[in-house]
Scaffold this active site. Structure first.
Site, PDB file in Angstrom:
ATOM      1  CB  CYS A  94     -30.901  -6.628  -6.887  1.00 56.05           C
ATOM      2  SG  CYS A  94     -30.831  -8.197  -5.977  1.00 56.05           S
ATOM      3  CD  GLU A 133     -47.599  -5.069 -13.041  1.00 61.04           C
ATOM      4  OE1 GLU A 133     -47.945  -3.884 -13.127  1.00 61.04           O
ATOM      5  OE2 GLU A 133     -46.739  -5.587 -13.772  1.00 61.04           O
ATOM      6  CB  CYS A 136     -37.102  -9.359 -14.884  1.00 69.48           C
ATOM      7  SG  CYS A 136     -36.308  -9.486 -16.472  1.00 69.48           S
ATOM      8  CB  CYS A 161     -34.176  -5.548  -9.397  1.00 72.42           C
ATOM      9  SG  CYS A 161     -35.844  -6.181  -9.149  1.00 72.42           S
ATOM     10  CB  CYS A 176     -38.080  -7.382  -3.343  1.00 70.35           C
ATOM     11  SG  CYS A 176     -36.808  -8.660  -3.188  1.00 70.35           S
ATOM     12  CB  CYS A 215     -43.714 -14.325 -14.692  1.00 74.22           C
ATOM     13  SG  CYS A 215     -42.477 -13.505 -13.693  1.00 74.22           S
ATOM     14  CB  SER A 228     -30.680 -14.021  -9.340  1.00 74.47           C
ATOM     15  OG  SER A 228     -31.989 -14.373  -9.754  1.00 74.47           O
ATOM     16  CG  LEU A 229     -23.723 -16.340 -10.017  1.00 74.99           C
ATOM     17  CD1 LEU A 229     -23.832 -16.864  -8.583  1.00 74.99           C
ATOM     18  CD2 LEU A 229     -22.880 -17.297 -10.857  1.00 74.99           C
TER      19      LEU A 229
HETATM   20  N1  SAH Z   1     -35.964 -12.494  -6.148  1.00 70.45           N
HETATM   21  C1  SAH Z   1     -35.857 -13.566  -7.090  1.00 70.45           C
HETATM   22  C2  SAH Z   1     -36.946 -13.625  -8.137  1.00 70.45           C
HETATM   23  C3  SAH Z   1     -37.446 -12.354  -8.757  1.00 70.45           C
HETATM   24  S1  SAH Z   1     -36.540 -11.541 -10.049  1.00 70.45           S
HETATM   25  C4  SAH Z   1     -34.506 -13.519  -7.761  1.00 70.45           C
HETATM   26  O1  SAH Z   1     -33.800 -12.533  -7.615  1.00 70.45           O
HETATM   27  O2  SAH Z   1     -34.137 -14.492  -8.401  1.00 70.45           O
HETATM   28  C5  SAH Z   1     -36.395 -12.636 -11.399  1.00 70.45           C
HETATM   29  C6  SAH Z   1     -35.116 -12.423 -12.199  1.00 70.45           C
HETATM   30  O3  SAH Z   1     -35.124 -11.167 -12.890  1.00 70.45           O
HETATM   31  C7  SAH Z   1     -33.872 -12.396 -11.309  1.00 70.45           C
HETATM   32  O4  SAH Z   1     -32.848 -13.131 -11.922  1.00 70.45           O
HETATM   33  C8  SAH Z   1     -33.523 -10.918 -11.300  1.00 70.45           C
HETATM   34  O5  SAH Z   1     -32.187 -10.690 -10.950  1.00 70.45           O
HETATM   35  C9  SAH Z   1     -33.873 -10.512 -12.708  1.00 70.45           C
HETATM   36  N2  SAH Z   1     -34.014  -9.072 -12.912  1.00 70.45           N
HETATM   37  C10 SAH Z   1     -34.496  -8.150 -12.053  1.00 70.45           C
HETATM   38  N3  SAH Z   1     -34.460  -6.925 -12.593  1.00 70.45           N
HETATM   39  C11 SAH Z   1     -33.962  -7.067 -13.833  1.00 70.45           C
HETATM   40  C12 SAH Z   1     -33.693  -6.149 -14.892  1.00 70.45           C
HETATM   41  N4  SAH Z   1     -33.935  -4.842 -14.759  1.00 70.45           N
HETATM   42  N5  SAH Z   1     -33.177  -6.643 -16.036  1.00 70.45           N
HETATM   43  C13 SAH Z   1     -32.934  -7.968 -16.167  1.00 70.45           C
HETATM   44  N6  SAH Z   1     -33.171  -8.883 -15.213  1.00 70.45           N
HETATM   45  C14 SAH Z   1     -33.671  -8.436 -14.047  1.00 70.45           C
END
Ligand code: SAH
Length: 356
Positions: free
Chosen positions: A122, A98, A349, A125, A118, A111, A230-231
């Protein structure tokens, strides 16, 4: 493993010189590469029949060789009063990805996904839950941007024609785990037409879980794109759980690579932090985060967690979030709270295509 058919080659996979070769192989003059590229990147046109500067009898062959249809639109849905528009695409092998287009008064951002699925796992996510299906090709990434630019031009954002200005690699996938294709896509997105789409490098953001060697490599590419890290936690104990790749590269190493990137490019690094209720939103973590970032070219982007279906986690309470922001600011750190677009269409996200 089942063998996979390769993604068809598309002009957006190649720098202009290599597109010349493709046309020469077809028995066409090489200057046609520039003509077709201008249709695609400058006019956002991918219909050979409309390319009236090509000989009528050759249009379909040239189109088949340079502009195979990579993204088949399965569904599109708008929300936020027409300011958000999500598209679900099926790729040539049936995989779903998407992209989400978002309109703001001063910019239009898309975006994009860099992978189908992936591998980073995480736990908060949605994309991370299903594992990796495959890397996207360069052109599969670029075509999401071109298609979105066309959508914006044609008025999907509330009926008004808008110009796409920003691209964020924050859709499905870990862009730096698909490194060569991500970097090539960034070049195609930012090179001026007819080489590419001509989006300003400063308006492109590549977001990563923190693959340290790839961050260092990106710093040497000579691209002034914004890096987002993404910390999600300032301490290794919690980050090991929230961003499992932290077990390999610790907070200190990730931030060190980020500061190297900032130094090399002069660009402020964006620190992404999903606010998860009673998990990572304590005042002491705000203070620790501020102390880690102080004195560096950094900006914190707080994202209220978007709970995935069946998740044991929820977004932080507004008052807790306010206190977190207050502590970061009083620690001298610049902070924004991201607005949560697309919640009602599962376009937030990590939810991209999970409900496909
Ligand atoms: N893999 C990359 C980019 C994709 S995710 C990364 O991790 O940076 C883009 C952002 O959305 C990342 O900061 C991720 O941690 C965040 N994200 C993913 N799932 C989320 C959720 N359920 N709520 C809020 N942020 C989320």
């Amino acid at each position: 493993m089942t063998p996979r058919s390769p993604v068809p080659l598309h002009l957006a996979d190649l720098p202009l010189e290599e597109r010349h070769q493709l046309l020469t192989d077809l028995g066409e003059p090489s200057y046609r590469a520039k003509q077709v590229s201008a249709h695609y990147f400058a006019r956002l046109c991918d219909e050979p029949a409309a390319m009236t500067d090509l000989p009528a009898t050759r249009r379909s062959d040239i189109g088949a060789a340079l502009l195979p249809n990579l993204l088949h639109q399965v569904r599109e849905v708008g929300c936020d009063a027409g300011r958000t528009h999500k598209t679900l695409w099926r790729l040539h092998d049936g995989v779903l990805v998407e992209s989400v287009l978002m309109a703001y008064p001063d910019r239009v951002t898309v975006c994009v996904s860099s992978q189908a699925g992936c591998a980073m796992a995480c736990p908060f996510c949605a994309t991370g839950q299903a594992g990796l299906q495959r890397n996207l090709s360069t052109a599969e990434i670029v075509d999401q941007v071109v298609a979105s630019a066309r959508h914006a031009r044609d008025g999907v954002l509330g009926g008004e024609s808008r110009r796409l200005s920003n691209v964020v690699f924050m859709g499905m996938g870990e862009p730096l785990a698909n490194y060569p294709r991500t970097v090539a896509a960034v070049r195609r997105i930012t090179d001026p037409p007819p080489l590419g789409l001509g989006v300003s490098q400063r308006s492109v953001t590549v977001s990563t879980v923190g693959l340290v060697p790839r961050i260092r490599q990106l710093a040497r590419e000579g691209l002034a794109v914004t890096l987002a890290v993404s910390l999600h936690a300032p301490d290794d104990g919690l980050r090991d759980e929230l961003v499992p790749v932290n077990q390999r590269w610790k907070v200190a190493e990730v931030l060190d690579a980020a500061w190297g990137y900032a130094e090399q490019t002069g660009r402020r690094v964006s620190i992404e932090y999903a606010m998860i209720r009673a998990v990572n939103d304590q005042p002491w973590r705000a203070d620790l985060l501020a102390s880690l970032l102080r004195g560096h070219l950094a900006h914190v982007n707080l994202i209220p967690l978007n709970p995935t279906p069946g998740s044991r986690w929820d977004a932080s309470e507004p008052a807790v979030m306010e206190e977190f922001v207050r502590r970061l600011r009083s620690g001298g750190i610049s902070v924004t709270v991201r607005d949560t677009r697309g919640q009602e269409i599962a376009g937030a996200c990590g939810q991209l295509a999970a409900s496909g």
